[in-house]
Design a protein around this motif. Structure first.
Motif, short mmCIF file in Angstrom:
data_model
loop_
_atom_site.label_atom_id
_atom_site.label_comp_id
_atom_site.label_asym_id
_atom_site.label_seq_id
_atom_site.Cartn_x
_atom_site.Cartn_y
_atom_site.Cartn_z
N PHE A 80 0.83 -1.20 0.00
CA PHE A 80 0.00 0.00 0.00
C PHE A 80 0.87 1.26 0.00
CE2 PHE A 80 -4.06 -2.03 1.99
CZ PHE A 80 -4.24 -2.74 0.81
N LYS A 81 2.01 1.19 0.67
CA LYS A 81 2.90 2.35 0.67
C LYS A 81 3.46 2.61 -0.72
CE LYS A 81 7.05 4.26 2.87
NZ LYS A 81 8.14 4.06 3.87
N ARG A 82 3.81 1.53 -1.42
CA ARG A 82 4.31 1.69 -2.78
C ARG A 82 3.23 2.28 -3.71
NH1 ARG A 82 8.98 -1.65 -3.94
NH2 ARG A 82 8.23 -2.03 -6.06
N ALA A 83 1.99 1.88 -3.45
CA ALA A 83 0.89 2.46 -4.23
C ALA A 83 0.75 3.95 -3.93
CB ALA A 83 -0.41 1.72 -3.90
N TRP A 84 0.94 4.32 -2.68
CA TRP A 84 0.88 5.74 -2.27
C TRP A 84 2.01 6.54 -2.92
CZ3 TRP A 84 4.54 7.76 1.51
CH2 TRP A 84 4.31 9.08 1.88
N ILE A 85 3.20 5.96 -2.95
CA ILE A 85 4.33 6.62 -3.58
C ILE A 85 4.07 6.81 -5.07
CG2 ILE A 85 6.78 6.37 -4.19
CD1 ILE A 85 7.16 4.92 -1.49
N ASN A 94 -8.58 -2.13 8.14
CA ASN A 94 -7.83 -2.91 9.11
C ASN A 94 -6.40 -2.38 9.26
OD1 ASN A 94 -7.61 -5.31 10.85
ND2 ASN A 94 -6.09 -5.99 9.35
N MET A 95 -5.80 -1.95 8.14
CA MET A 95 -4.47 -1.36 8.21
C MET A 95 -4.47 -0.10 9.08
SD MET A 95 -1.90 -2.83 6.36
CE MET A 95 -2.39 -4.30 7.25
N ILE A 96 -5.52 0.70 8.91
CA ILE A 96 -5.63 1.93 9.71
C ILE A 96 -5.86 1.59 11.18
CG2 ILE A 96 -7.03 3.99 10.11
CD1 ILE A 96 -7.52 4.08 7.06
N TYR A 97 -6.77 0.64 11.42
CA TYR A 97 -7.08 0.26 12.80
C TYR A 97 -5.85 -0.30 13.52
CZ TYR A 97 -9.05 -2.43 16.67
OH TYR A 97 -9.30 -2.95 17.91
N ARG A 98 -5.06 -1.08 12.80
CA ARG A 98 -3.88 -1.72 13.40
C ARG A 98 -2.68 -0.79 13.50
NH1 ARG A 98 -3.58 -6.47 15.80
NH2 ARG A 98 -1.83 -7.22 14.57
N GLY A 99 -2.80 0.41 12.94
CA GLY A 99 -1.72 1.38 13.05
C GLY A 99 -0.72 1.35 11.93
N PHE A 100 -0.96 0.53 10.90
CA PHE A 100 -0.02 0.45 9.78
C PHE A 100 -0.17 1.65 8.83
CE2 PHE A 100 -0.38 -3.90 11.25
CZ PHE A 100 0.93 -4.34 11.23
N MET A 101 -1.32 2.30 8.88
CA MET A 101 -1.56 3.51 8.10
C MET A 101 -2.25 4.52 9.02
SD MET A 101 -3.09 1.64 4.68
CE MET A 101 -3.58 3.16 3.87
N LYS A 102 -1.99 5.80 8.79
CA LYS A 102 -2.64 6.85 9.56
C LYS A 102 -3.60 7.62 8.65
CE LYS A 102 0.99 8.99 11.28
NZ LYS A 102 1.77 9.93 12.11
N ALA A 121 3.97 11.34 7.72
CA ALA A 121 4.23 9.92 8.03
C ALA A 121 2.96 9.08 8.03
CB ALA A 121 4.93 9.80 9.37
N PRO A 122 2.28 8.99 6.88
CA PRO A 122 1.05 8.19 6.83
C PRO A 122 1.30 6.68 6.97
CG PRO A 122 1.67 8.91 4.63
CD PRO A 122 2.59 9.61 5.57
N PHE A 123 2.54 6.27 6.79
CA PHE A 123 2.89 4.85 6.96
C PHE A 123 3.98 4.74 8.03
CE2 PHE A 123 0.98 5.05 2.80
CZ PHE A 123 0.25 3.88 2.71
N PRO A 124 3.59 4.65 9.31
CA PRO A 124 4.57 4.55 10.39
C PRO A 124 5.48 3.34 10.20
CG PRO A 124 2.36 4.91 11.26
CD PRO A 124 2.20 4.62 9.80
#
Length: 402
Positions: free
Chosen positions: A328-333, A368-376, A392-395
């Motif tokens: 998902f981070k690569r997709a964001w980039i 789920n990624m947001i809930y688990r803290g993997f994405m903000k 830092a949307p991807f901690p």
């Protein structure tokens, strides 16, 4: 060597409280044992009942049981060898309870031989079953030794049998794992850590310290206490002797999955020292780095039997979330790091890695990624977009790991 000649060799070291000669005389697998097996005929049963009085009670009986054990061992009768070794230890305990710490090395030797013989006896007697009768009895014998040391009120300081607590605790824990009862390990750990008279761990040998930290870390790993497990296993790895490759591999078996959760990976040089771990974990490491979720799933399926057998499957499965985060981070980039990402962008990223997911499934994954803290950020359901934090949307995985 004649039997009486062998027995007479115990007199001087017992009087001098010198463990080294006794270790040579009581080792089941050294040259002395082989010589006893070759030169002394089997001990008749009546001798065990009337052993004689050449040595202090019950040492002549101990000597006779040892001769009988090595004779059986070197004639491949492992069940009989184990029976004699266990009887030997029951005699030894009668003497050991009045002895000080100088005798601990002898106890260690006798117990390690007992455990080895128990495993051999069960492997032959119950070749086609999972019965471990001898090993279960051995576990009780080891636990009794632990109690004799942990409750020593006769001797103090350097002479106390309590100085053997960590060695025997580790041996007891190992036996509990062997018989499939790791839940009983907590009783041993509680007995060691809750007793104010237990010597500091730093006073134990380095080998016992490493083993203790390994088992504390392993049990924490199995209980889902990731931070505690990583701390203990890291200490064990740092202090493990450089030439103890097998022990390092055992520690890394549990430590690497914990690092996968944190997004930190072992070096290529370290993995090359442990080919089995390199083969097992490299596909997961590469998949997390690239965000290749499909490759991660394939590796999980391929490695499942080994991972389950080593009790690390659930942690490695949890590390998959880090792989999905990277995708998902690569997709964001690729979206110029926009703070507003259509959910179809994530769906396309999944599709490119041969993972078919409909809109609802993708939305669930992102939520789920947001809930688990993997994405903000948060999801706008109506607009079907993910609104990500501008900073830092991807901690980092290290900051997320529990």
């Amino acid at each position: 060597m004649k039997l009486q000649q062998y027995i007479s060799q115990f007199i001087a070291p017992l009087q001098a409280e010198s463990p080294a000669p006794l270790l040579r005389l009581l080792d089941c697998r050294n040259k002395t044992a082989r010589g006893l097996s070759d030169t002394i005929p089997p001990i008749e049963d009546w001798r065990f009942e009337r052993p004689g009085n050449t040595l202090p009670e019950p040492w002549e009986g101990i000597a006779l049981r040892h001769v009988a054990a090595v004779h059986a061992l070197h004639h491949d009768d492992y069940a009989k060898a184990y029976t004699h070794q266990n009887a030997l230890l029951q005699l030894f305990y009668r003497w050991f309870i009045e002895s000080s710490a100088w005798s601990l090395p002898i106890l260690y030797l006798l117990l390690h031989d007992l455990r080895d013989l128990a495993e051999q006896a069960d492997s032959v007697t119950y070749e086609n079953t999972k019965n471990i009768v001898a090993l279960e009895e051995c576990t009780r014998t080891v636990s009794k030794a632990f109690s004799l040391c942990a409750t020593d009120r006769t001797f103090k300081g350097a002479e106390s049998r309590r100085n053997g607590v960590y060695h025997l605790a580790c041996l007891s824990i190992k036996c509990y794992f062997k018989v499939g009862k790791p839940n009983l390990c907590k009783n041993i750990i509680r007995a060691v850590t809750s007793d104010p008279k237990t010597p500091p761990l730093e006073e134990a040998s380095l080998g016992d310290q490493v083993t203790w930290h390994f088992y504390i870390g392993m049990l924490a790993f199995l209980n889902g206490e990731d931070k505690k497990a990583e701390e203990s296993l890291s200490w064990a790895l740092t202090h493990c002797p450089a030439n103890a490759i097998r022990n390092q591999e055992l520690i890394l078996t549990y430590l690497i999955p914990l690092h996968l959760l944190r997004g930190s990976f072992p070096t290529t040089a370290l993995l090359s020292l442990h080919p089995r771990l390199e083969e097992l974990y490299t596909p997961f490491i590469e998949a997390i780095k690239s965000g290749n979720v499909a490759a991660y799933d394939q590796a999980l399926e391929w490695a499942q039997p080994r991972l389950v057998g080593m009790s690390v499957y659930l942690v490695v499965e949890r590390a998959r979330e880090g792989c999905l985060r990277m995708l998902f981070k690569r997709a964001w980039i690729a979206s110029d790091k926009s703070s507003r990402i259509p959910l179809t962008t994530f769906q396309t990223a999944l599709s490119l890695h041969h993972i078919d997911a409909d809109a609802d499934e993708v939305e669930c994954m992102v939520a789920n990624m947001i809930y688990r803290g993997f994405m903000k950020g948060y999801i706008s359901h109506e607009r079907q977009i993910a609104v990500l934090a501008k900073t830092a949307p991807f901690p980092t995985l290290a900051s997320i790991a529990r």
